[in-house]
Structures are given as structure tokens and as C-alpha cells.
Design a protein around this motif. Structure first.
Motif, PDB file in Angstrom:
ATOM      1  N   PHE A  34       0.693  -1.021   0.020  1.00  0.00           N
ATOM      2  CA  PHE A  34      -0.022   0.055  -0.034  1.00  0.00           C
ATOM      3  C   PHE A  34       1.072   1.243  -0.112  1.00  0.00           C
ATOM      4  O   PHE A  34       0.228   2.116  -0.465  1.00  0.00           O
ATOM      5  CB  PHE A  34      -0.981  -0.058   1.200  1.00  0.00           C
ATOM      6  CG  PHE A  34      -2.127   0.979   1.222  1.00  0.00           C
ATOM      7  CD1 PHE A  34      -2.580   1.400  -0.095  1.00  0.00           C
ATOM      8  CD2 PHE A  34      -2.512   1.633   2.416  1.00  0.00           C
ATOM      9  CE1 PHE A  34      -3.618   2.276   0.021  1.00  0.00           C
ATOM     10  CE2 PHE A  34      -3.575   2.826   2.336  1.00  0.00           C
ATOM     11  CZ  PHE A  34      -4.053   3.062   1.143  1.00  0.00           C
ATOM     12  N   ASN A  35       1.863   1.148   0.563  1.00  0.00           N
ATOM     13  CA  ASN A  35       2.975   2.469   0.727  1.00  0.00           C
ATOM     14  C   ASN A  35       3.567   2.860  -0.734  1.00  0.00           C
ATOM     15  O   ASN A  35       4.015   3.731  -0.914  1.00  0.00           O
ATOM     16  CB  ASN A  35       4.063   2.329   1.699  1.00  0.00           C
ATOM     17  CG  ASN A  35       4.918   1.032   1.214  1.00  0.00           C
ATOM     18  OD1 ASN A  35       5.043   0.538   0.227  1.00  0.00           O
ATOM     19  ND2 ASN A  35       5.966   0.833   1.865  1.00  0.00           N
ATOM     20  N   GLN A  36       3.252   1.956  -1.926  1.00  0.00           N
ATOM     21  CA  GLN A  36       3.869   2.374  -3.006  1.00  0.00           C
ATOM     22  C   GLN A  36       2.649   3.438  -3.702  1.00  0.00           C
ATOM     23  O   GLN A  36       3.183   4.171  -4.569  1.00  0.00           O
ATOM     24  CB  GLN A  36       3.495   1.059  -3.989  1.00  0.00           C
ATOM     25  CG  GLN A  36       4.548  -0.003  -3.843  1.00  0.00           C
ATOM     26  CD  GLN A  36       5.860   0.370  -3.957  1.00  0.00           C
ATOM     27  OE1 GLN A  36       6.449   0.622  -4.984  1.00  0.00           O
ATOM     28  NE2 GLN A  36       6.648   0.259  -2.853  1.00  0.00           N
ATOM     29  N   VAL A  37       1.745   3.501  -3.208  1.00  0.00           N
ATOM     30  CA  VAL A  37       0.798   4.652  -3.724  1.00  0.00           C
ATOM     31  C   VAL A  37       0.437   5.470  -2.407  1.00  0.00           C
ATOM     32  O   VAL A  37      -0.131   6.680  -2.701  1.00  0.00           O
ATOM     33  CB  VAL A  37      -0.529   4.140  -4.169  1.00  0.00           C
ATOM     34  CG1 VAL A  37      -0.310   3.383  -5.554  1.00  0.00           C
ATOM     35  CG2 VAL A  37      -1.419   3.090  -3.213  1.00  0.00           C
ATOM     36  N   ASN A  38       0.543   5.219  -1.171  1.00  0.00           N
ATOM     37  CA  ASN A  38       0.378   5.973  -0.016  1.00  0.00           C
ATOM     38  C   ASN A  38       1.439   5.896   0.760  1.00  0.00           C
ATOM     39  O   ASN A  38       1.528   4.964   1.809  1.00  0.00           O
ATOM     40  CB  ASN A  38      -0.948   5.511   0.826  1.00  0.00           C
ATOM     41  CG  ASN A  38      -1.255   6.644   1.858  1.00  0.00           C
ATOM     42  OD1 ASN A  38      -0.651   7.579   2.307  1.00  0.00           O
ATOM     43  ND2 ASN A  38      -2.310   6.108   2.756  1.00  0.00           N
ATOM     44  N   PRO A  39       2.481   6.744   0.721  1.00  0.00           N
ATOM     45  CA  PRO A  39       3.892   6.637   1.366  1.00  0.00           C
ATOM     46  C   PRO A  39       3.658   6.713   2.830  1.00  0.00           C
ATOM     47  O   PRO A  39       4.522   6.475   3.703  1.00  0.00           O
ATOM     48  CB  PRO A  39       4.547   7.746   0.820  1.00  0.00           C
ATOM     49  CG  PRO A  39       4.111   7.971  -0.805  1.00  0.00           C
ATOM     50  CD  PRO A  39       2.706   7.742  -0.264  1.00  0.00           C
ATOM     51  N   GLY A  40       2.405   7.531   3.377  1.00  0.00           N
ATOM     52  CA  GLY A  40       2.344   7.684   4.699  1.00  0.00           C
ATOM     53  C   GLY A  40       2.200   6.408   5.568  1.00  0.00           C
ATOM     54  O   GLY A  40       1.938   6.582   6.666  1.00  0.00           O
ATOM     55  N   VAL A  41       1.796   5.228   4.744  1.00  0.00           N
ATOM     56  CA  VAL A  41       1.609   4.191   5.697  1.00  0.00           C
ATOM     57  C   VAL A  41       2.725   3.411   5.887  1.00  0.00           C
ATOM     58  O   VAL A  41       3.880   3.470   5.183  1.00  0.00           O
ATOM     59  CB  VAL A  41       0.524   3.437   5.009  1.00  0.00           C
ATOM     60  CG1 VAL A  41      -0.821   4.017   4.885  1.00  0.00           C
ATOM     61  CG2 VAL A  41       0.693   2.900   3.802  1.00  0.00           C
TER      62      VAL A  41
END
Length: 839
Positions: free
Chosen positions: A300-307
Motif C-alpha cells: 500500500f505504501n507504493q501509492v500512499n507513502p504515509g502508511v
């Protein structure tokens, strides 16, 4: 991994070159599209269109893209030129199937813009989307927006969306259907015709394909006259082995278990014409498919670096999964098809029969995000579908009073679709006691459902002079369905449905010249009320039931267009525009492999050691809603022979469907009436505090009704030239363009950017179509696009509660992975085709 080696490619080439010269010396009528020159001489000839004139078949290699090849279609239940039909029809000929190496039916969408085809990940069916609206078989069941037909009889998409072989022609008809053919469908229909036996000449073909991503495909057919001019038989078969979606798992416990699909199919067809007025056809087909697949994921951090980062970083281009247990599916289809035609006094009476069965067994892991290493749980499902249809119709062969064509008929269709699930739920000890697995609870769930549809229909076409035609049709539909949901200790009857509806169609066309025709049409459609499957809660709320049991859907469509053929047949240019409005359209939010959708309170009933308990837990389901939808669009086609060697064909489609002020199920934990952007699953307490006794939330929205790109286009091009008297060289290409699309508005990470895919073919062939050997590349530039992305994957389990440990609380854990689907991988391959005698 079973990647095809260079030695294997050379082996296929040697097989091809070893074919006897006599085989290469015959005309490849297997590759000839259904033109006037290839019509069976025993087939009826209607006077409503230009009568076929026997002539020498044009070389197959020159026909697939040529505008002056008069493609004959049966869109209006009569053989007529595609340019004479007052509607948008896309014909995929046998030549195109062979030339573009279309091995799987889903690849048809690469040459028909605006059409989206997909198979359900659980193997229970397929989806077809067209003209700006969605369809999900888990929501709509036997009520698709696009109907499928095989040899003129209705059939479920799951049977058709398999491997292609021995196909005569595929026709994609856009817009409302139903007053002429089978069942009502609001967006269109797709007809598939298999090759028929030849009464006068023996013949057959072989087609071999191997590629660099593990595919071996062999298919062929052989037809033989038993009594010349009276009886003939044809046998065709397919063997296909490949690596499916080519998604592997990163889990070391099962590393090396590659994905695969294996498909074996055979078809036997017979044709008997004991005398000129009687024609009898019959066929039997069996298809057996086994597959082992992993669901593709992405960190998921590939599209949402904040996770948080995943334990193992996975990118879309890696084609990997975090699952421990693959989806194993076994599908077996048997199809019996029969047809009888009797011609008397200028009329033709036709009886069409079909019966098919589907046996589908699947084992699907449910620990999507691999929350529990070295352990998985899931459900086993078994489905046994039986469907039978009968149609009797009467139509004219000679025009009545020299001015009218008519079709009158009755239709009957019965479906039975019992299914059984065995759901496994893990129960763990609390963390204070080590948190280990305490028990595994299995819950059987069964569903018994039947549908019965009967209808009468008629269509009349008036020919006014030589240039004008007015047509109109009606169908009266009587529909019934019933079902029961069976769980331990409880039986939940699905609401029985009894409904009837009258639908209509009308069109007018005028030929200003032989080369220029304009038309306008209108029509209505209908889909019966539905009961969506997937919410097995034993304590449903009224709101919850409203998103499961939907009222009937109705729609009206208006279309206008023109068709023109110029430059002595070298240029064909067609265009149309349409407007369609739906009431109670069946809308379902997108999901991938059973994930995404709406969080709700699922009351799960289990029985263990004779004790029955009902436990509230967080469930996730793609609920459905009845919403108003408006669709506007334009479609066009341009085909041009640039000289004798270069041929071009451009087809485009734009369709934008919108929901306007529709009430849908949604995630709305903050209570603002706007669907939330969800990045993690709520707890039972959090969800219950918001939704209360409703069990889920609802929102009023104005948004797109389709998750496919509004704009798409395809361009085919071919250039060929002779190098010897008996050999041509050629290069052909297929470019498919897909515009940007917006999926679930509440998921800001699943929008798709515009992209294009290019397939390239080059090879040598006999100028008369005797044989062809080609090298090809599909997805030549290795384009990778994420086509759908779920919310972060979650897993739900139970934890025993102290002090008695007789009760359990449901816990939902969200992983760091999301489920995705992507564009097909790049492949390089070799194809060899040979034929002899008749097709």
C-alpha cells in the motif's frame, strides 16, 4: 516456471515445416470470414437482403480488414450485409481470430472498443460491460446488461469466456436487445457461431501456438460429409496449458508452486438435410478447466507513502502475491445445442434448443493479507447450474406482398443454480494465554435458486420503395424466480419474484444512395428484480435488505447514425450517437477478488459442540443499489484500403454514464453523508457506534456509473507483399487505446491513467490462405497499468473471551497490502496455421 524455451519454439517450427505439401496446397476456408461467398449452399436464402451469389472465395489473408469484404451478419435474425443494419454491429470474423491470435475470449475486447470482458475470480461466471454501465454477476445473477448467445441460444458468460477454437464469427450488437433475440438486455448482446459441417467437401485445420510465458495451445477441426449433400459431421478440439495470471507467491512455505490453467475441450457437430425444405443441426461440447491462481497484491505504501511498509515490498510490475493458499478451481461445462428448420411456402419455421450444465468447485483462501503466517482459512464452494432454453419462431423467406419481413416467436428459459459453501473461521486464544489457534469452526451455507422466463415476441419490417425501411418489434416477458438461503439452524427465504413487462424497439433507415444510409432507432429494456448473494448475516436490517433485494430495472434508449461506403468500396465510414436512461439501475461498487466494498455488521451464526452462538463481526460486501443512471455516447468506425497492400481499420467508442442523486451503500464513519476514503477496517465497536441497528451506512451521490474508461479505440493495420509466386510476407499491428478512468470515488488510489497496448505480428503465408507462420509480440512495449486497486486487505477472525471462554469476539486486522489487477504481461510467440479442403 514452464516458460517456452527456444528449443520448443524451434520444435513447433519443425512441425509446421514438416506438414505435407498437399496440406499446404488447399484453400484455407477456415480463415475466411462469413461473407456471401462462404455461405453454406444448403442454408436458407432470404430475399430481405441481397442474395448470396456463389463465387470464388477471396484469399483469407486479404479479407479481415478490407472494407469491400461484405461481411454478412445475423443481427436481425437474417443474413444481411453489416452495412445494411440500422445499428452498431462489430463483427469479429474467423479470419481476425486467427490473424490476431485471439486464444481467450476476453481478448475480443482488445479489438472492440468500449467492451470490457472478465471472468469471476471464483470461477462462477463472467462479466461483460458495454456502453457506460457495469455488470457484476454476483450482484445481478442471471440478469446481465449484455447477453451472450452460442449458436443462436442464450448462454451464461462464464461458459463463453473461455478458450476460443473453431469459431465461425462473433458479433457484438450495441444497444437494447430483446425484441428479436432471446432475452432482454439493455446494453447489447454478443453472439458466437461455431463452424458448421460442410455437406459437400471434407476439410480441416490445425493451429499451434507457443510463447515465452509458458503457453502451449493446440486447436483444430475436421469436417467430413457422410452422405454428400445430405449429412455431414465435424469434430473440433482444444488443448491449452498456460500460467494463468502469472502471479506467484512470496510466501516461502509454498514457494515454487507456480500458477497454471489447463483447458481441454471438444465439440462434435452434425448437419443433416434429408430434403431441401428441412435442415437439422446439432452439437455437443464439453470443456474442462483446472486452475491454480494467486491474487495479485501491491504494498500500500507504493501509492500512499504515509502508511507502514510491508514485510516484503511488492510492486505492481512484480506480479506477486502474499497469499499462502492459492485459489484452486475446477470447471466443467457440457453444452447440448440443437436446431431444426422447415421451409414451406416462402416461410421458415425454426426451433432452437439448448441445454447446458456447469459444475464448478473452488477452494478460496480468505486470509487475503496473510495476517496469520503459516496458517490460512477460507471457504469451499460448489455450484451445479442447469439451464434449458427453447425458442420457436416463424419468419418469412420471401417478402410478404413484396414489402414486408416479419419474425414471430415464443421463448422459454429455465435456470437452476444450487450452490453450497463451507466457510471456515479460526478461533484464537487471547494474547494472555499465548494467542494460539484454539479451534476451527466450519459453517455450511447453501443456496437454492430457480428462475423461469417465458416470452412472446414479434418484429415487422416494412420496405417503402427501394430506399426506406421502417421496423418495429415487441416482446412480452413473464418472469418468476424463487430461492432459499440455508444456514445452520436458520432458513432465510429469498423473496419470490413474479413480474411481467412489455418492451419495444423501433427504427427507420433511409438510403440516400447505395453507398450512404442514415438511421434512427429507439428501444426499451428490462431486467428483473434481483436478490444479491454474499451477505450471510442472520440479523439483517431493513436498510441492509434494501441493498440486497432490488426492484426491476427499466431503461429507454435513443440512437441515430449513418453508414457509408466510398471510393468503390475501399473506404467505409460509420458513426452513431446514443442516449440511454435507466431507472433502478443495478449499481455495485467495484471490488477485486471479493475484497473492497462496504463494511457492515455481520451477525455470524456458528454451532460448536452443540452450542449455537451469534457473533457480531465486521464484514465487507459489495452491496447493490437501485439508482437512476443516464448514459450519453458516440461510436465510430473508419476502414480504408490504402492501395492493394495496406489496410487500416479504426474503431472508437465514448460512453459516459452517470448516477444522479442515487442512494448507495457506503462507508461513512464520520457521518457527513459522503463516502469515506478508507485505509483501514473499523472495529466492531467503531462501526456499531456509527451504524447502530442499520448495520451499515448509506450516502446520496452523483458519480460515474461505470469503472471502465469512457474513451477507447483500436487501430488495426496490415501491409503485405509477394516475395514468390506462392509466398507473401506481411506485417500487421493492433493498437488498443484506453482513456483515463475513475473507479470507486471513495478510493482515491484506484484511478487509472490513460494507456495503450500494441500487438505486432510478422510472418509468411500462402497468398490463398493455405498456411501461415508468424512471429508475434503482445503488449510489445511491456505496458504495466494497475486497472483496479482495493482498500488495504483485511482479515477477520475470532478470539475467545475470558473468564468462561465460551464466547468469542470478532477482530478485524488490516494488512499492508492492497489487492490489484494489472494489464496482461508481455509475450513473444510463434503461431503456425494450416488447413485443407473445406473449413
Amino acid at each position: 516456471m514452464r516458460t517456452l524455451s527456444s528449443n520448443a519454439l524451434i520444435g513447433v517450427s519443425l512441425i509446421a515445416l514438416a506438414m505435407p505439401a498437399s496440406v499446404m496446397a488447399q484453400a484455407d476456408t477456415a480463415a475466411v470470414p462469413a461473407t456471401a461467398s462462404s455461405v453454406d449452399p444448403a442454408a436458407p436464402v432470404t430475399t430481405g437482403a441481397t442474395a448470396p451469389v456463389p463465387q470464388a472465395a477471396a484469399p483469407a489473408a486479404a479479407q479481415a480488414l478490407s472494407p469491400d469484404s461484405d461481411i454478412i451478419v445475423t443481427a436481425r435474425r437474417r443474413e444481411e450485409s453489416i452495412q445494411d443494419v440500422p445499428a452498431v454491429v462489430n463483427a469479429v470474423t474467423a479470419a481476425e481470430v486467427a490473424k490476431l491470435n485471439l486464444r481467450d475470449f476476453q481478448e475480443v475486447s482488445t479489438i472492440v472498443p468500449g467492451l470490457s470482458l472478465s471472468s469471476n475470480s471464483n470461477g462462477t461466471g463472467g462479466n461483460a460491460q458495454l456502453r457506460g454501465v457495469n455488470f457484476d454477476i454476483n450482484a445481478s445473477g442471471q440478469n446481465p446488461t449484455v447477453e451472450f448467445y452460442q449458436n443462436d441460444a442464450p448462454i451464461t458468460a462464464g461458459v463463453v469466456l473461455q478458450q476460443l477454437y473453431d469459431i465461425g464469427q462473433i458479433e457484438v450488437l450495441r444497444g437494447p436487445q430483446g425484441t428479436l433475440r432471446g432475452r432482454a438486455s439493455p446494453s447489447g448482446s454478443i453472439t458466437v457461431t461455431t463452424r458448421k459441417p460442410d455437406l459437400y467437401k471434407a476439410g480441416g485445420y490445425t493451429n499451434l501456438t507457443g510463447n515465452t510465458i509458458g503457453t502451449l495451445n493446440f486447436n483444430g477441426g475436421l469436417g467430413v460429409p457422410i452422405i454428400e449433400g445430405i449429412a455431414a459431421i465435424r469434430v473440433a478440439g482444444l488443448i491449452n496449458e498456460d500460467e494463468g495470471n502469472r502471479v506467484k507467491t512470496v510466501n516461502p512455505r509454498i514457494d515454487g508452486r507456480d500458477p497454471y490453467t489447463r483447458t481441454y475441450s471438444g465439440r462434435v457437430s452434425a448437419l443433416v438435410t434429408p430434403f431441401d425444405a428441412l435442415r437439422l443441426e446439432g452439437s455437443f461440447q464439453r470443456l474442462d478447466r483446472r486452475s491454480r491462481q494467486f491474487d495479485q497484491v501491491e504494498s500500500f505504501n507504493q501509492v500512499n507513502p504515509g502508511v507502514a511498509a510491508s514485510p516484503i515490498t511488492i510492486r505492481a510490475e512484480d506480479r506477486l502475491s502474499s497469499q499462502e493458499t492459492p485459489r484452486t478451481i475446477h470447471q466443467k461445462y457440457d453444452i447440448y445445442n440443437g436446431r431444426a428448420e422447415l421451409a414451406l411456402g416462402g416461410q421458415r419455421l425454426i426451433y432452437q434448443f439448448q441445454h447446458y450444465t456447469q459444475l464448478i468447485d473452488s477452494n478460496l483462501g480468505q486470509d487475503y493479507g496473510n495476517v496469520f503466517p503459516n496458517y490460512d482459512y477460507g471457504y469451499f464452494s460448489g455450484t451445479n447450474v442447469k439451464s434449458t432454453s427453447h425458442e420457436l419462431r416463424l419468419q418469412n423467406e420471401e417478402r410478404v406482398f413484396g414489402a414486408f419481413d416479419y419474425v414471430l416467436g415464443v421463448f422459454d428459459n429455465k435456470n437452476s443454480s444450487p450452490s453450497d459453501l463451507l466457510i471456515t473461521t479460526p478461533v484464537f486464544l487471547p494474547a494472555a494465554l499465548g494467542g494460539g489457534l484454539a479451534a476451527t469452526v466450519t459453517t455450511p451455507v447453501g443456496r437454492r435458486g430457480k428462475t423461469h422466463e417465458q416470452s412472446v415476441f414479434g418484429n415487422l419490417t416494412a420496405h417503402i420503395g427501394q430506399s426506406t425501411e421502417v421496423s418495429g418489434g415487441l416482446r412480452y416477458i413473464d418472469y418468476q424466480s424463487s430461492g432459499t438461503l440455508i444456514q445452520p439452524g436458520v432458513v432465510l427465504p429469498d423473496p419470490s419474484i413474479k413480474d411481467n413487462k412489455l418492451i419495444y424497439s423501433a427504427s427507420i433507415k433511409h438510403n440516400f444512395t447505395r453507398e450512404f444510409m442514415v438511421y434512427a432507432s429507439t428501444g426499451s429494456s428490462y431486467r428483473a428484480a434481483i436478490n444479491a448473494i454474499g451477505d450471510f448475516s442472520v440479523r439483517r436490517s431493513a436498510l441492509e435488505n434494501s441493498f440486497i433485494n432490488l426492484p426491476p430495472e427499466t431503461s429507454k434508449s435513443y440512437e441515430a447514425g449513418f453508414k457509408t461506403t466510398l471510393m468503390d468500396g475501399k473506404l467505409r465510414f460509420n458513426a452513431s450517437a446514443f442516449h440511454q436512461k435507466f431507472d433502478n439501475f443495478v449499481f455495485r461498487s467495484p471490488g477485486v477478488n471479493g475484497q473492497s466494498g462496504v463494511y457492515y455488521i455481520n451477525y455470524n451464526q456458528t454451532t460448536n459442540a452443540g452450542v449455537t452462538t451469534v457473533t457480531p463481526q465486521v464484514g465487507q460486501f459489495n452491496f447493490v443499489a437501485a439508482v437512476p443512471v443516464t448514459v450519453n455516447g458516440v461510436e465510430g468506425e473508419l476502414a480504408f484500403d490504402v492501395g492493394s497492400r495496406l489496410k487500416l481499420n479504426l474503431i472508437s467508442s465514448y460512453a459516459l454514464g452517470k448516477i444522479k442523486n442515487g442512494t448507495i451503500p457506503c462507508n461513512d464513519l464520520n457521518g457527513d453523508g459522503i463516502p469515506d476514503v478508507t485505509v483501514s477496517a473499523p472495529s466492531v465497536a467503531q462501526l456499531a457506534a456509527r451504524v447502530g441497528a442499520n448495520n451499515l451506512s448509506s450516502c446520496t451521490v452523483t458519480q460515474r456509473s461505470s469503472f471502465q474508461p469512457p474513451l477507447s479505440a483500436t487501430l488495426q493495420a496490415e501491409y503485405g507483399m509477394p516475395v514468390t509466386d506462392g509466398t507473401d510476407v506481411y506485417i500487421r499491428g493492433l493498437a488498443s487505446y484506453f482513456g483515463k478512468s475513475q473507479s470507486d470515488p471513495s478510493n482515491i488510489y484506484d484511478n487509472v491513467k490513460q494507456y495503450a497496448m500494441v500487438n505486432l505480428f510478422a510472418g509468411i503465408r500462402d497468398p490463398n490462405g493455405n498456411w501461415e507462420i508468424s512471429l508475434f509480440a503482445k503488449n510489445l512495449f511491456d505496458t504495466v497499468r494497475v486497472l483496479s486497486r482495493t482498500d488495504p486487505l483485511s482479515s477477520t477472525y475470532q478470539v475467545l473471551q475470558p473468564p468462561t471462554f465460551r464466547s468469542a469476539a470478532a477482530v478485524t486486522t488490516t494488512s499492508t497490502y492492497t489487492g490489484i489487477t494489472t494489464t496482461p504481461p508481455r509475450e513473444f510467440g510463434l503461431n503456425a496455421r494450416f488447413s485443407f479442403g473445406s473449413h
